[in-house]
Design an enzyme around this catalytic site. Structure first.
Site, short mmCIF file in Angstrom:
data_model
loop_
_atom_site.label_atom_id
_atom_site.label_comp_id
_atom_site.label_asym_id
_atom_site.label_seq_id
_atom_site.Cartn_x
_atom_site.Cartn_y
_atom_site.Cartn_z
N TYR A 138 0.78 -1.40 -0.07
CA TYR A 138 0.19 0.07 -0.03
C TYR A 138 0.86 1.17 0.14
O TYR A 138 1.49 1.42 1.00
CB TYR A 138 -0.96 -0.14 1.41
CG TYR A 138 -1.84 1.13 1.41
CD1 TYR A 138 -2.25 2.01 0.43
CD2 TYR A 138 -2.43 1.21 2.40
CE1 TYR A 138 -3.23 3.02 0.31
CE2 TYR A 138 -3.50 2.43 2.81
CZ TYR A 138 -3.77 3.21 1.73
OH TYR A 138 -4.80 4.23 1.85
N LYS A 172 -1.56 -1.36 -4.13
CA LYS A 172 -2.61 -0.30 -3.75
C LYS A 172 -1.98 1.00 -3.98
O LYS A 172 -1.18 1.43 -3.12
CB LYS A 172 -3.45 -0.56 -2.65
CG LYS A 172 -4.35 0.46 -2.17
CD LYS A 172 -5.09 0.61 -0.72
CE LYS A 172 -6.05 1.73 -0.68
NZ LYS A 172 -6.49 1.92 0.85
#
Length: 293
Positions: A134, A162
């Protein structure tokens, strides 16, 4: 694409006295999977992870995984700015048979790119389920660069990103450098269509709490070649994508869910309820977009 196209970063429901409401979490998880979500991330930023204890997080993962079964993927938020601490937790979480982990770039201590690489390499060696990295510089204070991600992706169980920079140049550069089977997810709802157009596979979404089916329809339209339809759906959903960030996440989405009758409870400090003016904006957002009568 093991996690599907729409992954919901799920809120953590609380009881009236501020405890984690595991029953409601199970109920909400099943509702989301029935309404457009392919997978769920628990105890991420939207799930107020900084305010959950380790024991609460473990129990939340366990409860939702038991309720969901094979109806969709359950991904545990497993990020920290202390490598040894998160490795210890992941070794415990491995017992739960989660479908994956989401692990954020270390925050606050601003490591070098080499430090970021070593952090994720160490985590990858501990995890028994695939990992989504992320990248969100707005919260971590450091950007994961494409060359570093390419090195990280050499670990066989680091399978996806992400990406929450909103930087189309960076997404393009990452797509060029990464293996073909490495999945890029937009970390921002408003960037979903653009990310898909650049070779991404989907979105880790907040808005999917409310419009998961619409997001699925938008993605399906684009990948099926119906580009004008996809754009029309994006423009229809865009006010919701932006409106759910009128104040810091997860304040708007949790407030919206309560207005819609899902009874997910309040917040844990330092996150708190919206001001009356902010609450009115959120209510009007739902009314104007046909979600609340």
């Amino acid at each position: 694409m093991r996690f599907g196209r729409v992954i919901t970063a799920m809120v953590t429901p609380f009881t009236n006295d501020g405890k984690v409401n595991y029953d409601k979490a199970q109920e909400l998880a099943l509702h989301l999977l029935d309404n457009g979500s392919d997978a769920l991330i628990l105890s991420g930023t939207t799930g107020e992870s900084p305010s959950l204890t380790y024991d609460e997080t473990y129990s939340l993962f366990q409860a939702v995984k038991e309720a969901v079964g094979d109806k969709g993927a359950v991904i545990g938020g497993a990020g920290s700015n202390c490598t040894s601490e998160i490795v210890k937790h992941i070794k415990d979480y491995n017992k739960l048979g989660l479908d994956g982990y989401l692990s954020v770039v270390p925050y606050y201590n601003k490591p070098t790119q080499e430090g970021i690489y070593r952090h994720f390499k160490t985590i990858a060696e501990a995890a028994e389920s695939p990992i989504i990295v992320y990248n969100i510089p707005g919260r971590t204070g450091i950007n994961l660069l494409p060359d570093t991600l390419a090195r990280i992706a050499e670990s066989p169980n680091i399978v996806a990103l992400k990406e929450s920079t909103g930087n189309v140049d960076q997404i393009s550069e990452m797509k060029k450098k990464l293996p073909a089977d490495f999945s890029i997810y937009s970390g921002d709802d408003y960037m979903t269509l653009a990310t898909i157009a650049m070779g991404g596979v989907g979105v880790v979404s907040v808005a999917s709490h409310l419009v998961g089916k619409g997001i699925q329809q938008m993605i399906e339209a684009y990948i099926s070649g119906r580009v004008e339809e996809a754009l029309a759906l994006h423009l229809k959903l865009y006010p919701i994508f932006k409106g759910l960030f009128c104040v810091a996440n997860p304040i708007p989405v949790k407030t919206a869910l309560n207005l819609l009758g899902h009874e997910v409870g309040g917040f844990r400090l330092p996150v708190c309820e919206p001001s009356p003016k902010e609450a009115e904006v959120i209510k009007n957002l739902l009314i104007e977009n046909g979600l609340l009568g």
